[in-house]
Design an enzyme around this catalytic site. Structure first.
Site, PDB file in Angstrom:
ATOM      1  N   LYS A   9       0.829  -1.206   0.000  1.00 55.40           N
ATOM      2  CA  LYS A   9       0.000   0.000   0.000  1.00 55.40           C
ATOM      3  C   LYS A   9       0.869   1.265   0.000  1.00 55.40           C
ATOM      4  O   LYS A   9       2.089   1.185   0.223  1.00 55.40           O
ATOM      5  CB  LYS A   9      -0.931  -0.049   1.224  1.00 55.40           C
ATOM      6  CG  LYS A   9      -1.905  -1.244   1.179  1.00 55.40           C
ATOM      7  CD  LYS A   9      -2.798  -1.268   2.402  1.00 55.40           C
ATOM      8  CE  LYS A   9      -3.784  -2.426   2.349  1.00 55.40           C
ATOM      9  NZ  LYS A   9      -4.657  -2.471   3.530  1.00 55.40           N
ATOM     10  N   TYR A  49     -12.099  -2.934  -3.429  1.00 55.97           N
ATOM     11  CA  TYR A  49     -12.629  -3.114  -2.070  1.00 55.97           C
ATOM     12  C   TYR A  49     -14.161  -3.147  -2.042  1.00 55.97           C
ATOM     13  O   TYR A  49     -14.772  -2.837  -1.008  1.00 55.97           O
ATOM     14  CB  TYR A  49     -12.109  -2.003  -1.162  1.00 55.97           C
ATOM     15  CG  TYR A  49     -10.678  -2.227  -0.686  1.00 55.97           C
ATOM     16  CD1 TYR A  49     -10.334  -3.363   0.050  1.00 55.97           C
ATOM     17  CD2 TYR A  49      -9.666  -1.310  -0.961  1.00 55.97           C
ATOM     18  CE1 TYR A  49      -9.032  -3.578   0.486  1.00 55.97           C
ATOM     19  CE2 TYR A  49      -8.357  -1.513  -0.513  1.00 55.97           C
ATOM     20  CZ  TYR A  49      -8.060  -2.651   0.205  1.00 55.97           C
ATOM     21  OH  TYR A  49      -6.772  -2.871   0.645  1.00 55.97           O
ATOM     22  N   ASN A 112      -1.904  -0.202   7.251  1.00 52.27           N
ATOM     23  CA  ASN A 112      -1.326  -1.509   7.582  1.00 52.27           C
ATOM     24  C   ASN A 112      -0.437  -2.099   6.490  1.00 52.27           C
ATOM     25  O   ASN A 112      -0.280  -3.314   6.376  1.00 52.27           O
ATOM     26  CB  ASN A 112      -2.426  -2.490   8.017  1.00 52.27           C
ATOM     27  CG  ASN A 112      -3.420  -2.791   6.913  1.00 52.27           C
ATOM     28  OD1 ASN A 112      -3.375  -2.187   5.852  1.00 52.27           O
ATOM     29  ND2 ASN A 112      -4.300  -3.742   7.158  1.00 52.27           N
ATOM     30  N   HIS A 115      -1.657  -5.571   1.529  1.00 47.69           N
ATOM     31  CA  HIS A 115      -2.911  -6.340   1.360  1.00 47.69           C
ATOM     32  C   HIS A 115      -2.565  -7.694   0.753  1.00 47.69           C
ATOM     33  O   HIS A 115      -1.701  -7.781  -0.121  1.00 47.69           O
ATOM     34  CB  HIS A 115      -3.862  -5.594   0.412  1.00 47.69           C
ATOM     35  CG  HIS A 115      -4.970  -6.452  -0.109  1.00 47.69           C
ATOM     36  ND1 HIS A 115      -6.139  -6.658   0.589  1.00 47.69           N
ATOM     37  CD2 HIS A 115      -5.081  -7.200  -1.247  1.00 47.69           C
ATOM     38  CE1 HIS A 115      -6.922  -7.480  -0.107  1.00 47.69           C
ATOM     39  NE2 HIS A 115      -6.302  -7.813  -1.228  1.00 47.69           N
ATOM     40  N   GLU A 126      -8.995 -10.795  -7.821  1.00 49.61           N
ATOM     41  CA  GLU A 126      -8.100  -9.639  -7.684  1.00 49.61           C
ATOM     42  C   GLU A 126      -7.001  -9.654  -8.748  1.00 49.61           C
ATOM     43  O   GLU A 126      -6.645  -8.613  -9.305  1.00 49.61           O
ATOM     44  CB  GLU A 126      -7.524  -9.599  -6.260  1.00 49.61           C
ATOM     45  CG  GLU A 126      -8.608  -9.271  -5.231  1.00 49.61           C
ATOM     46  CD  GLU A 126      -8.161  -9.412  -3.782  1.00 49.61           C
ATOM     47  OE1 GLU A 126      -7.005  -9.800  -3.521  1.00 49.61           O
ATOM     48  OE2 GLU A 126      -8.997  -9.131  -2.894  1.00 49.61           O
TER      49      GLU A 126
HETATM   50  P1  CMP Z   1      -6.727  -5.231   3.782  1.00 51.60           P
HETATM   51  O1  CMP Z   1      -6.019  -6.508   4.028  1.00 51.60           O
HETATM   52  O2  CMP Z   1      -6.332  -4.436   2.584  1.00 51.60           O
HETATM   53  O3  CMP Z   1      -8.287  -5.543   3.701  1.00 51.60           O
HETATM   54  C1  CMP Z   1      -9.255  -4.572   3.947  1.00 51.60           C
HETATM   55  C2  CMP Z   1      -8.668  -3.340   4.549  1.00 51.60           C
HETATM   56  O4  CMP Z   1      -9.588  -2.534   5.227  1.00 51.60           O
HETATM   57  C3  CMP Z   1      -7.667  -3.735   5.613  1.00 51.60           C
HETATM   58  O5  CMP Z   1      -6.547  -4.311   5.059  1.00 51.60           O
HETATM   59  C4  CMP Z   1      -7.468  -2.412   6.319  1.00 51.60           C
HETATM   60  O6  CMP Z   1      -6.566  -1.582   5.633  1.00 51.60           O
HETATM   61  C5  CMP Z   1      -8.859  -1.820   6.199  1.00 51.60           C
HETATM   62  N1  CMP Z   1      -9.589  -1.920   7.467  1.00 51.60           N
HETATM   63  C6  CMP Z   1     -10.141  -3.018   8.000  1.00 51.60           C
HETATM   64  N2  CMP Z   1     -10.745  -2.717   9.172  1.00 51.60           N
HETATM   65  C7  CMP Z   1     -10.568  -1.396   9.360  1.00 51.60           C
HETATM   66  C8  CMP Z   1     -10.954  -0.482  10.373  1.00 51.60           C
HETATM   67  N3  CMP Z   1     -11.644  -0.886  11.431  1.00 51.60           N
HETATM   68  N4  CMP Z   1     -10.587   0.815  10.240  1.00 51.60           N
HETATM   69  C9  CMP Z   1      -9.886   1.226   9.155  1.00 51.60           C
HETATM   70  N5  CMP Z   1      -9.501   0.405   8.167  1.00 51.60           N
HETATM   71  C10 CMP Z   1      -9.829  -0.888   8.271  1.00 51.60           C
END
Ligand code: CMP
Length: 143
Positions: A9, A49, A112, A115, A126
């Site tokens: 990301k 998403y 985070n 993904h 995807e």
């Molecule tokens: P990812 O693995 O990309 O899958 C969905 C994404 O949504 C996740 O990583 C986070 O970046 C985001 N995400 C999931 N839960 C939350 C949350 N409670 N608040 C903000 N972002 C979230």
């Protein structure tokens, strides 16, 4: 052979974690089958998403994903979807174990770093979205 979609990301790219992340997948023994650096637009991020569109964090998530370049990859190997998720660690970095990518490099669930597809079916979807022209075959030629 099983494939998964992995995306570094914008925060991971900006923080210079691309080499570290690729190294972890390579050292595990997985094969890199597709790789590109790109910035996606809002419509594309919303499509990626789409399953999360009802979540309260959806708009912020889309804004974050389009905020800078991402590295989109396809990795291949036995059980790469499940094992890839283990290498990445729990979605919330507060819960991801040390030694995982998020456990080592992230603090905030909203930033985070990476993904990874959560199932073989979503990986296929995807990969099709991000690599519509296909990925490299075993000898490195485009299919
Ligand atoms: P990812 O693995 O990309 O899958 C969905 C994404 O949504 C996740 O990583 C986070 O970046 C985001 N995400 C999931 N839960 C939350 C949350 N409670 N608040 C903000 N972002 C979230």
């Amino acid at each position: 052979m099983e494939q998964t979609f992995i995306m570094i990301k914008p925060d991971g790219v900006q923080r210079g974690l691309v080499g570290e992340i690729i190294g972890r997948f390579e050292k595990k023994g997985f094969s890199l089958k597709g790789l590109k650096l790109l910035t996606v637009d809002q419509a594309f991020a919303e499509k990626h998403y789409a399953d999360l569109s009802s979540k309260p964090f959806f708009n912020g998530l889309v804004e974050y994903i389009i905020s800078g370049p991402v590295v989109a990859m396809v990795w291949e190997g036995k059980n790469v979807v499940t094992t890839g998720r283990k290498i990445i660690g729990a979605t919330n970095p507060a819960e991801s174990a040390p030694g995982t990518i998020r456990g080592d490099f992230a603090i905030d669930i909203g930033r985070n770093v990476i993904h990874g597809s959560d199932a073989v079916e979503s990986a296929k979807k995807e990969i099709g979205l991000w690599f519509p022209d296909g990925v490299a075959n075993w000898c490195g030629l485009s299919q």
